[in-house]
Enzyme design. Structure first.
Site, PDB file in Angstrom:
ATOM      1  CB  THR A  22      -0.961  -0.006   1.209  1.00  7.47           C
ATOM      2  OG1 THR A  22      -1.948   1.029   1.037  1.00  7.47           O
ATOM      3  CG2 THR A  22      -0.229   0.201   2.526  1.00  7.47           C
ATOM      4  CG  ASN A  23      -0.248   4.681  -1.506  1.00  6.04           C
ATOM      5  OD1 ASN A  23      -1.013   5.412  -0.878  1.00  6.04           O
ATOM      6  ND2 ASN A  23      -0.585   4.141  -2.674  1.00  6.04           N
ATOM      7  CB  ALA A  24       1.886   7.358   3.201  1.00  2.00           C
ATOM      8  CB  SER A  25      -2.992   7.805  -0.237  1.00  3.72           C
ATOM      9  OG  SER A  25      -4.152   8.578  -0.463  1.00  3.72           O
ATOM     10  CB  ALA A  89      -2.285   7.303  -3.924  1.00  2.00           C
TER      11      ALA A  89
END
Length: 212
Positions: A22-25, A89
């Site tokens: 995943t990512n930090a969005s 994102a």
């Protein structure tokens, strides 16, 4: 009343039943855009990945997890929308194989084979017809150049360029770019204020025929 579809937040691509990419969005920008669109009288639908942020009560929220789920939901909802703001994102890669059981430690390096996910904004823009599409380009370098390249490649009507420092922050600094490469808006500050600026550009250039 324009019907605006917004994608928001991150997606998750599972490696096994408990681990994922995943990512930090945080979804804060998507929530701010939804609120700004509602203020301008838009009907708003949000397709959101897993976030803790709360979306405005007056918009419809469709929760998803993976990039594939986000694309499927957005594609269906786009049929009844006037335009799309791709503020999410999504993960650009997914594991080629998802393990059915939790991957155990073996003491040896673990090799992951990743494949690209479908690009949501580009996929929907390819079938937009008379509808409009606004993308987001989050980059760590050459912001403007990379944003313009994305705008052209994804056939967007506008693209919003910003940096990685916007993730999990209440503030943002953006440049809104048109297909000819011109800057049609610059906004900096709280995401709520930045979102109002972005929506003012979208509303005047894309949503209201009389102002075109």
């Amino acid at each position: 009343m324009p019907h605006t579809l917004i994608t928001s937040g991150p997606t998750r691509q599972h490696l096994d039943p408990v681990r994922y990419l995943t990512n930090a969005s945080s979804g804060q920008m998507g929530a701010a855009l939804a609120a700004a669109a509602l203020e301008l009288g838009h009907k708003v639908t949000v397709v959101s990945g897993p976030v803790e942020v709360e979306y405005p009560n007056l918009c419809r929220v469709v929760p998803v997890v993976s990039t594939e789920e986000m694309l499927a939901a957005a594609a269906e909802l786009f049929e009844d929308a006037d335009g799309l703001i791709g503020a999410a994102a999504p993960c650009d890669y997914r594991p080629e194989v998802v393990a059915s059981q939790k991957i155990s430690k073996t003491g040896a390096p673990l090799e992951l084979h990743l494949v690209e996910t479908d690009d949501i904004v580009a996929t929907l823009a390819a079938r937009k017809g008379a509808r409009w599409v606004v993308g987001f380009a989050l980059e760590t370098d050459d912001h403007r150049l990379r944003a313009i390249a994305k705008l052209e490649r994804k056939h967007c009507d506008l693209i919003v360029s910003n940096g990685a420092e916007a993730m999990r922050s209440s503030h943002n600094s953006v440049e809104v770019l048109a297909p000819d490469g011109s800057t049609v808006g610059r906004f900096e500050g709280l995401k709520t204020d930045v979102a109002r600026g972005i929506l003012s550009v979208i509303d005047s250039r894309l949503c209201r025929p009389a102002s075109r």
